[in-house]
Write a protein that holds these residues in place. Structure first.
Motif, PDB file in Angstrom:
ATOM      1  N   THR A   8       0.846  -1.190   0.000  1.00  0.00           N
ATOM      2  CA  THR A   8       0.000   0.000   0.000  1.00  0.00           C
ATOM      3  C   THR A   8       0.882   1.241   0.000  1.00  0.00           C
ATOM      4  O   THR A   8       2.069   1.174   0.310  1.00  0.00           O
ATOM      5  N   THR A  12      -1.630   5.621  -6.570  1.00  0.00           N
ATOM      6  CA  THR A  12      -2.990   6.129  -6.414  1.00  0.00           C
ATOM      7  C   THR A  12      -3.761   5.943  -7.721  1.00  0.00           C
ATOM      8  O   THR A  12      -3.178   5.948  -8.807  1.00  0.00           O
ATOM      9  N   PHE A  13      -5.066   5.800  -7.575  1.00  0.00           N
ATOM     10  CA  PHE A  13      -5.982   5.721  -8.704  1.00  0.00           C
ATOM     11  C   PHE A  13      -7.057   6.770  -8.442  1.00  0.00           C
ATOM     12  O   PHE A  13      -7.753   6.704  -7.429  1.00  0.00           O
ATOM     13  N   GLN A  16      -6.879   8.352  -5.040  1.00  0.00           N
ATOM     14  CA  GLN A  16      -7.119   7.492  -3.879  1.00  0.00           C
ATOM     15  C   GLN A  16      -6.055   6.391  -3.843  1.00  0.00           C
ATOM     16  O   GLN A  16      -5.768   5.773  -4.867  1.00  0.00           O
ATOM     17  N   VAL A  18      -4.397   2.822  -3.552  1.00  0.00           N
ATOM     18  CA  VAL A  18      -4.868   1.467  -3.841  1.00  0.00           C
ATOM     19  C   VAL A  18      -3.821   0.463  -3.356  1.00  0.00           C
ATOM     20  O   VAL A  18      -2.674   0.831  -3.073  1.00  0.00           O
ATOM     21  N   THR A  19      -4.209  -0.787  -3.282  1.00  0.00           N
ATOM     22  CA  THR A  19      -3.341  -1.865  -2.829  1.00  0.00           C
ATOM     23  C   THR A  19      -2.838  -2.638  -4.041  1.00  0.00           C
ATOM     24  O   THR A  19      -3.641  -3.073  -4.879  1.00  0.00           O
ATOM     25  N   ILE A 128      -4.040  -4.324  -9.067  1.00  0.00           N
ATOM     26  CA  ILE A 128      -4.728  -3.464  -8.118  1.00  0.00           C
ATOM     27  C   ILE A 128      -5.852  -4.278  -7.478  1.00  0.00           C
ATOM     28  O   ILE A 128      -6.830  -4.637  -8.139  1.00  0.00           O
ATOM     29  N   LYS A 129      -5.697  -4.545  -6.199  1.00  0.00           N
ATOM     30  CA  LYS A 129      -6.633  -5.407  -5.463  1.00  0.00           C
ATOM     31  C   LYS A 129      -8.069  -4.895  -5.541  1.00  0.00           C
ATOM     32  O   LYS A 129      -9.001  -5.662  -5.791  1.00  0.00           O
ATOM     33  N   GLU A 130      -8.271  -3.611  -5.320  1.00  0.00           N
ATOM     34  CA  GLU A 130      -9.618  -3.054  -5.235  1.00  0.00           C
ATOM     35  C   GLU A 130     -10.345  -3.032  -6.581  1.00  0.00           C
ATOM     36  O   GLU A 130     -11.571  -2.980  -6.618  1.00  0.00           O
ATOM     37  N   LEU A 131      -9.622  -3.038  -7.694  1.00  0.00           N
ATOM     38  CA  LEU A 131     -10.244  -2.821  -8.996  1.00  0.00           C
ATOM     39  C   LEU A 131     -10.069  -3.966  -9.990  1.00  0.00           C
ATOM     40  O   LEU A 131     -10.666  -3.947 -11.065  1.00  0.00           O
ATOM     41  N   SER A 135      -1.898  -1.695 -12.566  1.00  0.00           N
ATOM     42  CA  SER A 135      -1.386  -0.349 -12.369  1.00  0.00           C
ATOM     43  C   SER A 135      -0.410  -0.029 -13.499  1.00  0.00           C
ATOM     44  O   SER A 135       0.264  -0.910 -14.018  1.00  0.00           O
TER      45      SER A 135
END
Length: 173
Positions: A8, A12-13, A16, A18-19, A128-131, A135
């Motif tokens: 982390t 940023t994306f 924000q 991101v992980t 990118i874990k969240e999306l 990256s």
């Protein structure tokens, strides 16, 4: 089952944090192998281009402005980089990559999809874990599979340093 490294505070994306899943690749590392899909749904690995210098251009999606420009730029540069393979990897479906390349006139860059397994993204620390996107990054791998250039772009919406990547590829020949 091995646990994936999560990082982390690296990228940023849309402003924000991101992980990123996977290790940080560094200059001097042996390039990890991976399996992605070509436009004909054929498996493609790093080993398939062994013995050549590779520029690996990583983008979230070819259908976005910066990714489009990045892929077009490396396609133009490919004309002056004889003996260098340029791979553009995203999680776009292979069908979409093929359509985009045809519409954009991209013919010197090989577009590859990491959609199926995130094999590349997790091996190179760009998933990118969240999306479930990759990256933005650029890696240059020499003919002996040694990583000679790494750039993790800190904000996904920014361009990479094209000149530095191209110079690294030229120096690796």
């Amino acid at each position: 089952m091995t646990t994936q490294v999560e990082r982390t505070g690296v990228v940023t994306f849309k402003d924000q944090p991101v992980t990123l899943i996977g290790p940080e690749i560094k200059v001097g590392d042996k390039a990890p192998n991976f399996t992605v899909l070509g436009n004909a749904l054929n498996p493609v690995t790093l080993d398939d281009s062994k013995g050549t210098v590779r520029v690996i251009s990583v983008v979230p999606s070819l259908d976005t402005g910066v990714c489009d420009q990045q892929t077009r730029r490396f396609n133009e540069e490919a004309a002056q980089l004889e003996g260098v393979s340029i791979l553009t990897i995203s999680v776009d479906l292979p069908f979409a990559q093929k359509r985009w390349c045809g519409a954009a006139g991209i013919d010197k860059v090989e577009t590859l999809s990491d959609h199926r397994d995130l094999s590349f993204g997790t091996a190179y620390g760009v998933a990118i874990k969240e999306l479930r996107l990759l990256s933005r990054a650029v890696f240059v791998v020499d003919a002996t599979d040694k990583v000679v250039y790494v750039e993790y772009v800190p904000a996904v919406g920014q361009h990479p340093n094209y000149e530095a990547a191209i110079e690294a590829a030229k120096a690796a020949k």
